[in-house]
Scaffold this active site. Structure first.
Site, PDB file in Angstrom:
ATOM      1  N   HIS A 469     -18.880   8.566  13.211  1.00 25.98           N
ATOM      2  CA  HIS A 469     -18.122   9.103  14.334  1.00 25.98           C
ATOM      3  C   HIS A 469     -18.725  10.376  14.913  1.00 25.98           C
ATOM      4  O   HIS A 469     -18.703  10.592  16.111  1.00 25.98           O
ATOM      5  CB  HIS A 469     -16.675   9.358  13.907  1.00 25.98           C
ATOM      6  N   ARG A 576      -9.553   8.856  22.339  1.00 30.55           N
ATOM      7  CA  ARG A 576      -9.494   8.909  20.870  1.00 30.55           C
ATOM      8  C   ARG A 576      -8.491   9.980  20.475  1.00 30.55           C
ATOM      9  O   ARG A 576      -8.832  11.119  20.193  1.00 30.55           O
ATOM     10  CB  ARG A 576     -10.879   9.234  20.295  1.00 30.55           C
ATOM     11  N   ARG A 612      -5.568   5.421  22.731  1.00 27.72           N
ATOM     12  CA  ARG A 612      -5.625   4.705  21.453  1.00 27.72           C
ATOM     13  C   ARG A 612      -4.722   5.430  20.461  1.00 27.72           C
ATOM     14  O   ARG A 612      -4.825   6.648  20.312  1.00 27.72           O
ATOM     15  CB  ARG A 612      -7.049   4.662  20.916  1.00 27.72           C
ATOM     16  N   GLU A 711     -11.934  -5.001  16.418  1.00 29.05           N
ATOM     17  CA  GLU A 711     -12.918  -4.383  15.532  1.00 29.05           C
ATOM     18  C   GLU A 711     -13.092  -5.201  14.257  1.00 29.05           C
ATOM     19  O   GLU A 711     -14.064  -5.034  13.524  1.00 29.05           O
ATOM     20  CB  GLU A 711     -12.471  -2.963  15.162  1.00 29.05           C
ATOM     21  N   ASN A 734     -18.586  -0.660  17.533  1.00 27.56           N
ATOM     22  CA  ASN A 734     -19.062   0.151  16.402  1.00 27.56           C
ATOM     23  C   ASN A 734     -18.499  -0.402  15.099  1.00 27.56           C
ATOM     24  O   ASN A 734     -19.223  -0.639  14.132  1.00 27.56           O
ATOM     25  CB  ASN A 734     -18.619   1.615  16.545  1.00 27.56           C
ATOM     26  N   ASP A 735     -17.188  -0.587  15.100  1.00 27.40           N
ATOM     27  CA  ASP A 735     -16.577  -1.119  13.885  1.00 27.40           C
ATOM     28  C   ASP A 735     -16.803  -2.615  13.751  1.00 27.40           C
ATOM     29  O   ASP A 735     -17.018  -3.121  12.648  1.00 27.40           O
ATOM     30  CB  ASP A 735     -15.079  -0.802  13.867  1.00 27.40           C
ATOM     31  N   ARG A 745     -20.878   2.118   8.623  1.00 25.88           N
ATOM     32  CA  ARG A 745     -21.458   2.859   9.740  1.00 25.88           C
ATOM     33  C   ARG A 745     -21.892   4.268   9.371  1.00 25.88           C
ATOM     34  O   ARG A 745     -22.747   4.846  10.029  1.00 25.88           O
ATOM     35  CB  ARG A 745     -20.491   2.875  10.932  1.00 25.88           C
ATOM     36  N   CYS A 782     -15.694  -0.835  24.270  1.00 30.98           N
ATOM     37  CA  CYS A 782     -15.694   0.627  24.245  1.00 30.98           C
ATOM     38  C   CYS A 782     -16.574   1.177  23.128  1.00 30.98           C
ATOM     39  O   CYS A 782     -16.616   2.382  22.910  1.00 30.98           O
ATOM     40  CB  CYS A 782     -14.277   1.181  24.152  1.00 30.98           C
TER      41      CYS A 782
END
Ligand code: PEP
Ligand code: MG
Length: 846
Positions: A469, A576, A612, A711, A734-735, A745, A782
């Site tokens: 992150h 976020r 989110r 995700e 990403n996830d 990650r 995203c």
């Protein structure tokens, strides 16, 4: 020619007096030269290698030269002098460990008598025997060395042994620390002489002394122990030597430098030049862009030098008892600080790296520092000035020889010295505001989010991963970032001007003027190009054949939202919200949340914002919620799972969202969803929150669009049902990539596997795109993948209708969308899905 004798002392008076005595005994044939004191009328006590060299040259002959020295820097200066001499002269110079008065007299007599150098040395070393026998002290063989050990210690029998330095790196900080530790608790005084170099004897309980001994692999050391447990002490040291002095056997020079997280280890043998020495550090590219700026170590609070600290609050000596207590308290503070650093390092970089801080901790117990400090306090000095003087004295012995290894040790000692002194003089440490190129071991997401791009140029971390992150946030802030650089990053001096290239993952540590000018010119060019794109970005992005693709921004804090508006984002695709919740002692209440979400919406001036719900767990812990200890936090109580567990937390957030949605076009999105049941549970809570607000007479919207993040691969594969259950979906690549590729990650070891262009991941995106086709449900991406303009067409072809990217990337991504037609994009996607690897996909994208 007779053997020449050189006398080296800190004091010109002592050298001359000892010389006078020796000359008196030895007579006219004595060839002797003196090197006492330094040529500084204000501070005449000290030693000067050049003076020593001149003295040696004065009495040099084929017969050789014996140098007798007093203590500390006299030994180091003599060594340096010998190193400076031509090899033929240096080869016949012997630095003799014998005591300066008795040894000198004995040597002078022998030399004047024309004895060969071996006999002169033997006699010098035997210089104490007469005094010893007179006083009834038994000297063990060889007499000179044992006498040295016995002198000033105890009259008990000495135990001697020989130890050959076994480890490749010799006496660097870690083995020295091991020796000190080994002797802790044993009632014995051990002194060590390096017979090979002639250095010593030194007290084996003093880390400083052991380090200055500088014993290298293969050197023969003499151990002389006295005291009730002398035999045990010697046996323990020999056993430690059997274990390679605690160093791994395979260790090669230079291998430790990569893990030097706190800058206290290095090879005493010349290691091959490090990347930093040749001007480059390499890591993994984590956030694109180029920057030039000065290094600032994050979290490090610049403590002024010792003298300045002392001057900042000139100490007044109290009663010795209270000064002793103040010293102990300051040491305790420094210890707590270092222990925390050690534990932190142990958790992140392993036990061996943490040992390096352990060695630094030992400096706080070093008799070489504490004894003189305590005795000065007994003599009514203030603890602060006594400590500063002791540190300065030891530092002087480190600095007398230009040796990179000793220079580093001096740096450690200086740091520890300042730490304790700061506490003694009550120096207030102000947190430094991050600016320039921020260098840290690693950064948490919250720490990164707080960096102000107006002041910070780039981020460089020793550890870290490009998909963690923290890296994503750096990207969102438009800060170039290079991660996983290794410990060498932490050794960059504060203020060093560096060039950071977030595209290639390199840090230039010594750019010259021409290079800096070239980089600045390049930056100006890039800024100009970006500006041109930004002007065009205020218009919507449509493909050449007229399909609108929404390009929104990912934002964390209000600052990012303002930037998103400036860059022409069509809205916020991912707020976020967890950044409001991290790094604080308690959760934000409903009012604070309302105010924050409202401010973000206002910054976007009526454009939609997708909020989110709290996404914590994994690498984002909360201080005020006890998350279960899990072996695999990324597979555990994360995202919506935590929200449903901590219902009050989620409920408060839903209430705040509903209130803001009554005024602004807000949408809600839930992270880490794996099942339809989770969606239903959140929807039920939302209904409950709406009813409660209504009952309280608070305005709520009729509808608050509810979406999910895709995700979890299983959710992607049942996208058909998901589309029916929600108002929007946003694919968090990403996830999704970490879960689909089973590659965490945050783990740099599997960074290569974490590739969202893997055809397997693309197939999951395609599954969601296909499920939504023909429906009114927008499908966004995203994850970071969306921010790559070269991937925009592929995503659109896979059925994606919205791209949400870091604010700085909005203009370039909009431009990329405008360059293709929908059918070209679909064809590209079709081909990509037939590829066998991410590399093939990349080649296809060109
Ligand atoms: C993602 O997983 O792709 C995403 C956008 O969420 P985050 O990176 O915040 O986990
Ligand atoms: Mg995610």
């Amino acid at each position: 020619m007779t053997v020449g004798i050189v006398v080296v002392s800190h004091s010109a008076a002592l050298a001359s007096a000892a010389g006078e005595l020796a000359a008196e005994m030895a007579g006219d044939r004595l060839r002797m030269a003196l090197a006492g004191g330094v040529d500084d009328p204000d501070a005449p006590l000290g030693t000067d290698a050049v003076k020593v060299m001149a003295a040696i040259e004065e009495v040099d002959s084929e017969a050789g030269v014996v140098v007798l020295m007093d203590l500390g820097s006299a030994v180091l200066s003599s060594e340096m002098a010998r190193d400076l001499l031509p090899p033929d002269i240096a080869g016949r110079v012997v630095l003799c460990e014998a005591p300066i008065v008795e040894g000198l007299v004995a040597a002078a007599v022998q030399a004047a008598a024309g004895a060969p150098i071996e006999e002169v040395l033997a006699e010098a070393r035997n210089g104490l025997s007469g005094k010893a026998s007179h006083l009834g002290v038994e000297l063990t063989s060889p007499p000179g060395r044992a006498a040295e050990a016995a002198a000033g210690t105890t009259d008990e029998e000495a135990v001697t042994a020989t130890l050959v330095v076994p480890n490749v790196l010799g006496f660097h900080a870690r083995p020295a620390a091991r020796i000190v530790e080994t002797l802790a608790g044993l009632q014995a005084q051990v002194r060590i002489t390096d017979r090979t170099s002639g250095r010593g004897p030194v007290a084996a309980r003093s880390l400083n002394a052991l380090i200055t001994l500088g014993a290298r692999q293969g050197h023969e050391l003499e151990l002389v122990a006295t005291g009730p447990e002398a035999a045990e002490a010697v046996a323990a040291l020999l056993a430690l030597a059997e274990q390679n002095l605690g160093d791994p056997r395979e260790e090669e020079p230079g291998t430790v430098t990569g893990e030097v997280a706190v800058g206290i280890d290095a090879a005493p043998v010349p290691a091959p030049p490090t990347d930093a020495e040749v001007g480059f550090l390499t890591g993994l590219p984590a956030a694109p862009g180029l920057a030039v700026g000065r290094v600032q170590h994050l979290g490090m609070v610049a403590l002024p030098p010792l003298e300045e600290l002392l001057a900042s609050a000139p100490p007044v000596a109290g009663e010795p008892a209270s000064e002793h207590a103040a010293l102990e308290a300051a040491i305790a503070v420094a210890r707590a600080h270092l222990e925390a650093a050690r534990d932190d390092l142990a958790a992140r970089a392993g036990a061996r790296a943490a040992e390096l801080v352990g060695a630094q901790l030992l400096l706080l117990e070093d008799p070489g520092l504490l004894d003189p400090t305590r005795s000065a306090i007994d003599d009514r000095a203030a603890a602060a000035s006594a400590w500063a003087a002791a540190v300065t004295e030891v530092l002087a012995t480190y600095r007398v020889v230009e040796d990179p290894y000793l220079a580093e040790r001096a740096g450690d000692l200086d740091a520890v010295g300042r730490e304790v002194l700061a506490s003694l003089v009550g120096f207030e440490r102000a947190e430094v505001e991050p600016r320039g190129v921020i260098v840290a071991d690693d950064l948490s997401p919250a720490q990164t989010a707080r960096l102000d791009p107006a002041r910070v140029d780039a981020v460089v971390t020793a550890a870290g991963s490009p998909t963690a992150h923290a890296a994503l946030i750096a990207r969102a802030l438009g800060l170039p970032a290079v991660v996983d650089v290794g410990g060498a990053a932490l050794e960059l001096a504060d203020g060093t001007e560096v060039v950071v290239d977030g595209d290639t993952g390199t840090v230039e540590t010594a750019p010259d003027r021409a290079r800096l000018a070239a980089v600045r010119a390049q930056l100006a060019e890039r800024a100009q190009a970006h500006e041109a794109l930004r002007v065009a970005a205020s218009a919507p992005a449509t493909t050449r054949d007229g399909t609108h693709v929404e390009v929104r921004a990912n934002v964390g804090l209000l600052r990012d939202a303002e930037r998103a508006a400036i860059e022409g984002a069509d809205g916020v695709g991912l707020l976020r919200s967890e950044f409001l919740f991290l790094d604080r002692p308690d959760a934000p209440d409903e009012e604070e949340q309302v105010a924050t979400y409202r401010a973000v919406c206002r910054a976007l001036g009526g454009r939609p914002v997708t909020l989110r719900t709290l996404d914590v767990g994994g690498d984002k812990p909360l201080d005020y919620i006890e998350l279960p200890v899990e072996a695999n936090p990324f597979l555990g109580t994360r995202g919506v799972r935590l929200g449903l567990l901590e219902r009050d937390l989620l409920m408060t957030q839903l209430r705040a969202a509903l209130r803001v949605a009554a005024e602004h076009p807000l949408e809600l999105m839930v992270p880490m969803v794996a099942t339809l049941e989770e969606i239903a549970a959140v929807r039920a809570l939302m209904v409950e929150a709406r009813e409660a607000l209504r009952a309280e007479g608070i305005a709520v919207p009729e509808e608050l669009p509810l979406g999910v993040m895709v995700e979890v691969p299983a959710l992607a594969l049942k996208a058909r049902h998901v589309i029916e259950a929600v108002d929007l979906v946003s694919i968090g690549t990403n996830d999704l990539t970490q879960y689909a590729m089973a590659a965490e990650r945050g783990n740099p070891a599997v960074t290569e596997l974490s590739d969202p262009l893997d055809p397997g991941v693309l197939a999951l995106i395609a599954a969601v795109g296909a499920a939504a086709e023909g429906s009114a449900t927008p499908v966004a991406v995203c994850g970071e993948l969306a921010s790559d303009p070269s991937v925009a067409a592929l995503l659109v072809g896979l059925g994606v209708t919205e791209l949400s990217v870091p604010p700085v990337d909005v203009p370039a991504v909009k431009q990329a969308v405008r360059q293709v037609t929908l059918s070209e994009a679909r064809e590209l996607a079709r081909q990509a899905l037939t590829c066998r690897s991410a590399a093939e996909v990349r080649a296809l994208l060109g």
